[in-house]
Design an enzyme around this catalytic site. Structure first.
Site, PDB file in Angstrom:
ATOM      1  N   GLY A   5       3.949  -3.978  11.159  1.00 56.07           N
ATOM      2  CA  GLY A   5       3.167  -4.358  10.036  1.00 56.07           C
ATOM      3  C   GLY A   5       2.890  -3.264   9.041  1.00 56.07           C
ATOM      4  N   ILE A  27       0.676  -1.350  -0.079  1.00 59.11           N
ATOM      5  CA  ILE A  27       0.152   0.039  -0.033  1.00 59.11           C
ATOM      6  C   ILE A  27       0.827   1.204   0.051  1.00 59.11           C
ATOM      7  CG2 ILE A  27      -0.311   0.117   2.527  1.00 59.11           C
ATOM      8  CD1 ILE A  27      -3.302   0.920   2.099  1.00 59.11           C
ATOM      9  N   ASP A  75       1.380  -0.285   9.482  1.00 63.51           N
ATOM     10  CA  ASP A  75       1.534   1.161  10.194  1.00 63.51           C
ATOM     11  C   ASP A  75       3.041   1.521  10.092  1.00 63.51           C
ATOM     12  OD1 ASP A  75       1.568   3.101  11.987  1.00 63.51           O
ATOM     13  OD2 ASP A  75       0.887   1.910  13.738  1.00 63.51           O
ATOM     14  N   TYR A 108      -3.413  -7.580  15.072  1.00 66.03           N
ATOM     15  CA  TYR A 108      -4.640  -7.699  15.959  1.00 66.03           C
ATOM     16  C   TYR A 108      -5.506  -8.929  15.687  1.00 66.03           C
ATOM     17  CZ  TYR A 108      -3.948  -2.597  17.572  1.00 66.03           C
ATOM     18  OH  TYR A 108      -3.266  -1.674  18.163  1.00 66.03           O
ATOM     19  N   ASN A 155      -2.601   2.345  15.897  1.00 70.17           N
ATOM     20  CA  ASN A 155      -3.018   1.762  17.121  1.00 70.17           C
ATOM     21  C   ASN A 155      -3.573   3.065  17.779  1.00 70.17           C
ATOM     22  OD1 ASN A 155      -0.710   3.411  18.370  1.00 70.17           O
ATOM     23  ND2 ASN A 155       0.571   1.614  17.329  1.00 70.17           N
TER      24      ASN A 155
HETATM   25  N1  AR6 Z   1       0.854  -3.214   2.334  1.00 72.91           N
HETATM   26  C1  AR6 Z   1      -0.330  -3.637   2.720  1.00 72.91           C
HETATM   27  N2  AR6 Z   1      -0.540  -4.541   3.548  1.00 72.91           N
HETATM   28  C2  AR6 Z   1       0.319  -4.827   4.291  1.00 72.91           C
HETATM   29  C3  AR6 Z   1       1.579  -4.124   4.562  1.00 72.91           C
HETATM   30  C4  AR6 Z   1       1.908  -3.417   3.253  1.00 72.91           C
HETATM   31  N3  AR6 Z   1       3.027  -2.719   3.218  1.00 72.91           N
HETATM   32  N4  AR6 Z   1       2.318  -4.454   5.508  1.00 72.91           N
HETATM   33  C5  AR6 Z   1       1.342  -5.428   6.205  1.00 72.91           C
HETATM   34  N5  AR6 Z   1       0.335  -5.547   5.527  1.00 72.91           N
HETATM   35  P1  AR6 Z   1      -0.989  -4.994  10.755  1.00 72.91           P
HETATM   36  P2  AR6 Z   1      -3.495  -4.697  12.432  1.00 72.91           P
HETATM   37  C6  AR6 Z   1      -0.912  -6.442   5.949  1.00 72.91           C
HETATM   38  O1  AR6 Z   1      -0.514  -5.893  11.756  1.00 72.91           O
HETATM   39  O2  AR6 Z   1      -3.904  -6.356  12.447  1.00 72.91           O
HETATM   40  C7  AR6 Z   1       0.655  -2.132  14.332  1.00 72.91           C
HETATM   41  O3  AR6 Z   1       1.773  -2.614  15.058  1.00 72.91           O
HETATM   42  C8  AR6 Z   1      -0.839  -7.668   7.013  1.00 72.91           C
HETATM   43  O4  AR6 Z   1      -0.487  -8.594   6.180  1.00 72.91           O
HETATM   44  O5  AR6 Z   1      -0.239  -4.023   9.903  1.00 72.91           O
HETATM   45  O6  AR6 Z   1      -4.596  -4.012  12.193  1.00 72.91           O
HETATM   46  C9  AR6 Z   1      -0.184  -1.076  14.575  1.00 72.91           C
HETATM   47  O7  AR6 Z   1       0.961  -0.028  15.299  1.00 72.91           O
HETATM   48  C10 AR6 Z   1      -2.114  -7.640   7.365  1.00 72.91           C
HETATM   49  O8  AR6 Z   1      -2.809  -8.449   6.452  1.00 72.91           O
HETATM   50  O9  AR6 Z   1      -2.500  -4.251  11.563  1.00 72.91           O
HETATM   51  C11 AR6 Z   1      -0.863  -1.767  15.519  1.00 72.91           C
HETATM   52  O10 AR6 Z   1      -0.433  -1.871  17.054  1.00 72.91           O
HETATM   53  C12 AR6 Z   1      -2.904  -6.308   7.445  1.00 72.91           C
HETATM   54  O11 AR6 Z   1      -1.823  -5.353   6.838  1.00 72.91           O
HETATM   55  C13 AR6 Z   1      -1.245  -3.084  15.118  1.00 72.91           C
HETATM   56  O12 AR6 Z   1      -0.204  -3.299  14.385  1.00 72.91           O
HETATM   57  C14 AR6 Z   1      -2.906  -5.773   8.884  1.00 72.91           C
HETATM   58  O13 AR6 Z   1      -1.821  -5.898   9.688  1.00 72.91           O
HETATM   59  C15 AR6 Z   1      -2.570  -2.965  14.200  1.00 72.91           C
HETATM   60  O14 AR6 Z   1      -2.774  -4.384  13.808  1.00 72.91           O
END
Ligand code: AR6
Length: 184
Positions: free
Chosen positions: A42, A21, A44, A135, A34
């Site tokens: 991730g 993204i 973020d 999450y 968060n």
């Molecule tokens: N582009 C698209 N999707 C992605 C990318 C990317 N570059 N990187 C990861 N994903 P997560 P959450 C996907 O953990 O579950 C953070 O530490 C990944 O495979 O990023 O909402 C925040 O600070 C997954 O399917 O977000 C919060 O503390 C999706 O993005 C916490 O994690 C979401 O995974 C939020 O957790």
């Protein structure tokens, strides 16, 4: 070339993209943040790295003004060094088994993100799969809620193009099968 599928919905389009993204060059990308908007891992972490340190400073200003952002809320900042012009920061629910308001909070995270985009007159908005990483939200249930909410947003709102970036082929294939059932 990333894999993409598109669905015409109302007078708009919803695209599923297997990719990163942070490469998106639309009006806004949505961050799965968060409640402290403190950055993290991730998507973020990837967004903050690509946007540069001004993004965290902008997030701190917002937290100083409004306090913690609850699950289901969303706020908007500039995109700074990103190709996208804005970042909409939303907080998805932490999965606690499904009886703790998770579905409502996830629906709200998508709907409130679209509401911030509409207020800023944005027409192209890109989402990650909110809550499905750290999450722990089950991917198939998250896909259904996300796609239903985004489909309703395209039918009723000013946003004309929504892109969902899926990280990995498994996630892309699963979301595509949910989208086919809902939109084809
Ligand atoms: N582009 C698209 N999707 C992605 C990318 C990317 N570059 N990187 C990861 N994903 P997560 P959450 C996907 O953990 O579950 C953070 O530490 C990944 O495979 O990023 O909402 C925040 O600070 C997954 O399917 O977000 C919060 O503390 C999706 O993005 C916490 O994690 C979401 O995974 C939020 O957790």
């Amino acid at each position: 070339m990333s894999e993409t599928v598109s669905y015409a919905i109302g007078s708009g389009v919803l695209r599923l993209i297997a990719g990163d993204i942070t490469t998106d060059d639309g009006d806004a990308i949505v961050n799965a943040a968060n409640s402290a908007l403190a950055g993290g891992g991730g998507v973020d972490g990837a967004i903050h790295r690509a946007a540069g340190p001004k993004l965290l400073a902008a997030c701190r200003d917002i937290i100083a003004r409004i306090g913690r952002l609850p699950a289901g809320g969303a706020v908007i900042t500039p995109g700074f060094d990103l190709p996208a012009r804005h970042v909409i920061h939303t907080v998805g629910p932490i999965w606690r088994g499904g009886n703790d308001g998770e579905a409502e909070a996830l629906r709200s995270a998508y709907a409130q993100s679209l509401a911030r985009a509409a207020e800023a007159n944005l027409t192209t908005v890109s989402f990650p799969a909110i809550s499905t990483g750290a999450y722990g939200y089950p991917l198939d249930q998250a896909a259904r809620i996300a796609l239903e909410t985004l489909g309703q947003g395209l039918e009723s709102g000013p946003v004309r193009e929504i892109r969902v970036y899926l990280h990995g082929k498994n996630a892309f294939d699963l979301w595509r099968s949910v989208a086919e059932a809902l939109f084809s």
